[in-house]
Design an enzyme around this catalytic site. Structure first.
Site, short mmCIF file in Angstrom:
data_model
loop_
_atom_site.label_atom_id
_atom_site.label_comp_id
_atom_site.label_asym_id
_atom_site.label_seq_id
_atom_site.Cartn_x
_atom_site.Cartn_y
_atom_site.Cartn_z
N HIS A 115 -7.08 -0.92 8.18
CA HIS A 115 -5.69 -1.37 8.39
C HIS A 115 -5.47 -2.69 7.66
CE1 HIS A 115 -2.00 -2.23 10.85
NE2 HIS A 115 -2.38 -3.48 10.58
N GLU A 116 -6.41 -3.61 7.83
CA GLU A 116 -6.27 -4.91 7.17
C GLU A 116 -6.41 -4.79 5.65
OE1 GLU A 116 -5.04 -7.25 8.80
OE2 GLU A 116 -5.31 -6.29 10.75
N HIS A 156 -3.17 -4.27 4.11
CA HIS A 156 -2.40 -5.50 3.82
C HIS A 156 -3.00 -6.25 2.64
CE1 HIS A 156 -0.07 -5.00 7.43
NE2 HIS A 156 -1.09 -5.22 8.24
#
Length: 447
Positions: free
Chosen positions: A24-25, A28
């Protein structure tokens, strides 16, 4: 052996969720670096740093509390300025002080050369891509895992081999009214039991028709109520011919997905049909690729339903945790609850290994879809809150151009920090409540 299997199931889900958070990170991190924003940290977890290593301008590492993660980018908040462009002086208000402290901390990260590498100066569409990158990564992971499940392992389908044979027939209305689960002398014997059927028998013909699938067989049983018909089944390699008379009885009406149909008052709808009192074994049957996205869509719809009613669902969890009320199996659970369910499934040695593995993968897939939906909530500190702020900024600037007013500049997300802290406290409180409930009153999925 059972304990080891339980631990293995828990570890599988823990590692799967940790990897999902890390990716998920990454969702980003990658677009932020592509858009030349300086990223100071990529961390999985919160609290004290357990391990880290610097690569270029970014520190990569793990924190002690594996309950999330973050990517730290410079220039998340614009400097506070007055209409004349001067820097606004700090206020002594508590909320304003929180805002000023956060803005000062962000400013201290800036280095020479960062003037055009700050987050708030990016075009709105780039900021949205960065903030949606995390949830979209979870959606991608969930979709890939669903593809593995549906196309690789397959979905559970009923076979023509019997898994159970009931000794008696209890009408659905009687079950609902009394909760009866055991046979009594007053209950009529089930036709399948009377005919001598046993678990493991494979039905090959019914009423002169070849039985190719369970759904057709069930339909023929319902239509043959009160009529003696022929039945053929294979037991230990031998084909046995017999007769059987389905009993007309009251049974629940099921929808296409197998769930009971209920009326406006929540009462199960029933109908009188033919009944034998036999159940089918299930086996995993691989499905075509076209079944993946509909399955993902159905799962997203269920998760969205839980999220939309989250306050009410959390209250219900709290009531169950501190009373004798049962937990709703469709309600929210914590990572602790997911781990416990994974352990219980893994320890069920009577279930085939492939089915257990598929269920564990399904749990991780479901968590990823839940992370996707939850992070889209338009509240800080969630990703959806940053997206909402960027969209609001775009709307303000578009309106200013329309009415020929000066550009209002970037929207100051720092002003929302008091609300952000309040939401964060509520989320932490909700997490603690769910963990407590999953310890003292866990969801019972297996009876």
């Amino acid at each position: 052996m059972t304990v080891l299997l339980f631990i293995a199931g828990v570890l599988f889900v823990v590692v799967g969720i940790a990897a999902s958070i890390a990716l998920h990170e990454v969702g980003h991190l990658v677009p932020a670096k592509l858009f030349r924003v300086r990223v100071t940290q990529y961390m999985v977890g919160f609290g004290p740093t357990v391990w880290s290593r610097r690569r270029g301008e970014t520190e990569y590492g793990f924190k002690a509390i594996p309950a999330g993660g973050y990517v730290s980018m410079v220039g998340m908040f614009p400097p506070a300025t007055t209409e004349s462009g001067a820097v606004r002086r700090s206020s002594t208000g508590v909320f304003q002080q929180l805002t000023d402290d956060a803005r000062q901390a962000a400013a201290e990260q800036l280095q020479p050369g960062d003037e055009n590498r700050v987050f708030y100066k990016l075009p709105i569409w780039k900021r949205i891509i960065i903030m949606l990158g995390g949830p979209l990564m979870n959606l991608l992971i969930g979709t890939v895992l669903f593809a593995v499940l549906i196309m690789g392992f397959g979905t559970a389908q009923p076979t023509t081999t019997l898994s159970s044979v009931s000794e008696c027939v209890v009408p659905a209305s009687q079950q609902a009214a009394t909760g009866q689960t055991e046979c009594t002398p007053a209950d009529p014997a089930a036709p399948g039991y009377e005919a001598g059927l046993l678990p493991g028998d494979r039905i090959v013909a019914f009423d002169g028709r070849e039985v190719a699938d369970w759904d057709s067989f069930s339909g023929w049983i319902r239509e043959a109520a009160g009529r003696e018909v022929s039945i053929s089944y294979v037991r230990d390699g031998e084909t046995i011919e017999s007769t059987i008379t389905p009993l007309l009885t009251e049974r629940p009406v099921a929808s296409e997905d197998g769930t009971p149909v209920v009326d406006d008052d929540g009462v199960a709808v029933t109908q009188e049909v033919g009944f034998l009192g036999v159940g089918s074994t299930q086996e995993l049957v691989p499905q075509p690729a076209g079944e993946v996205l509909p399955a993902v869509g159905d799962s997203l719809a269920r998760v969205a339903g839980v999220v939309l009613n989250l306050p009410q669902r959390v209250v219900e969890v709290g009531q169950a945790a501190f009373s004798d009320a049962p937990r709703d199996p469709e309600g929210p659970i914590s990572v602790v609850g997911v781990g416990r369910i994974a352990g219980e499934i893994s320890a069920m040695e009577e279930i085939p290994v492939a089915s257990r593995a598929a269920t564990l993968i399904g749990l991780v897939a479901g968590v990823n879809l839940a992370l996707f939906v939850f992070n889209l909530i338009p509240l800080l500190p969630l990703d959806g809150g940053h997206v909402a702020g960027a969209l609001w900024e775009g709307l303000r600037r578009a309106f200013a151009r329309l009415v020929r007013r000066p550009d209002p500049g970037p929207f100051d997300m720092a002003k929302l920090l008091p609300l952000t802290y309040a939401v964060a406290i509520l989320l932490m409180g909700m997490g603690v409540l769910l963990i407590y409930a999953d310890i003292v009153k866990p969801v019972d999925l297996f009876g």
